[in-house]
Design a protein around this motif. Sequence first.
Motif, PDB file in Angstrom:
ATOM      1  N   ASP A 167      -0.109 -11.226  13.637  1.00 47.16           N
ATOM      2  CA  ASP A 167      -1.200 -10.418  14.174  1.00 47.16           C
ATOM      3  C   ASP A 167      -1.787 -11.040  15.438  1.00 47.16           C
ATOM      4  N   ARG A 199       3.044  -4.006   9.947  1.00 52.30           N
ATOM      5  CA  ARG A 199       2.296  -3.337   8.872  1.00 52.30           C
ATOM      6  C   ARG A 199       2.865  -1.954   8.559  1.00 52.30           C
ATOM      7  N   ALA A 230       1.586  -5.266   3.838  1.00 48.20           N
ATOM      8  CA  ALA A 230       0.327  -5.037   4.544  1.00 48.20           C
ATOM      9  C   ALA A 230      -0.834  -4.887   3.568  1.00 48.20           C
ATOM     10  N   ALA A 231      -0.608  -4.189   2.468  1.00 51.48           N
ATOM     11  CA  ALA A 231      -1.659  -4.028   1.451  1.00 51.48           C
ATOM     12  C   ALA A 231      -2.020  -5.375   0.845  1.00 51.48           C
ATOM     13  N   TYR A 237      -1.713  -8.289   2.276  1.00 54.59           N
ATOM     14  CA  TYR A 237      -2.375  -9.093   3.292  1.00 54.59           C
ATOM     15  C   TYR A 237      -3.809  -8.639   3.534  1.00 54.59           C
ATOM     16  N   ARG A 238      -4.087  -7.349   3.417  1.00 51.45           N
ATOM     17  CA  ARG A 238      -5.467  -6.876   3.585  1.00 51.45           C
ATOM     18  C   ARG A 238      -6.398  -7.579   2.600  1.00 51.45           C
ATOM     19  N   GLU A 239      -5.921  -7.819   1.394  1.00 52.41           N
ATOM     20  CA  GLU A 239      -6.723  -8.558   0.409  1.00 52.41           C
ATOM     21  C   GLU A 239      -6.730 -10.057   0.718  1.00 52.41           C
ATOM     22  N   GLU A 254      -6.346 -11.671   3.498  1.00 54.02           N
ATOM     23  CA  GLU A 254      -7.069 -12.100   4.699  1.00 54.02           C
ATOM     24  C   GLU A 254      -8.582 -12.113   4.487  1.00 54.02           C
ATOM     25  N   GLN A 255      -9.057 -11.551   3.385  1.00 50.33           N
ATOM     26  CA  GLN A 255     -10.489 -11.569   3.078  1.00 50.33           C
ATOM     27  C   GLN A 255     -10.918 -12.836   2.327  1.00 50.33           C
TER      28      GLN A 255
END
Length: 71
Positions: A35, A44, A51-52, A54-56, A58-59
């Motif tokens: 990214d 993504r 991608a799904a 990683y969305r979690e 990266e938080q």
Amino acid sequence: MKKAHQGLATAEREDLSGPRTIGHVTLGCTLGYLDFRFPNDGWRQRHPRLAAWYREAEQLPSMQATKPPAS
């Protein structure tokens, strides 16, 4: 980039649930790097499961604390 895309395709097929391991950390760092350095790569769109995940990932506080500053 061909090798990177092949690696992402392999990661897309993996079960990334369960306890986090050093492999999860490595994958998260790799996706963050993509990214950061290649924002228009489109990984993504090609790998929606990854991608799904990683969305979690990266938080997570550790990911937020080590995220490169926006330029």
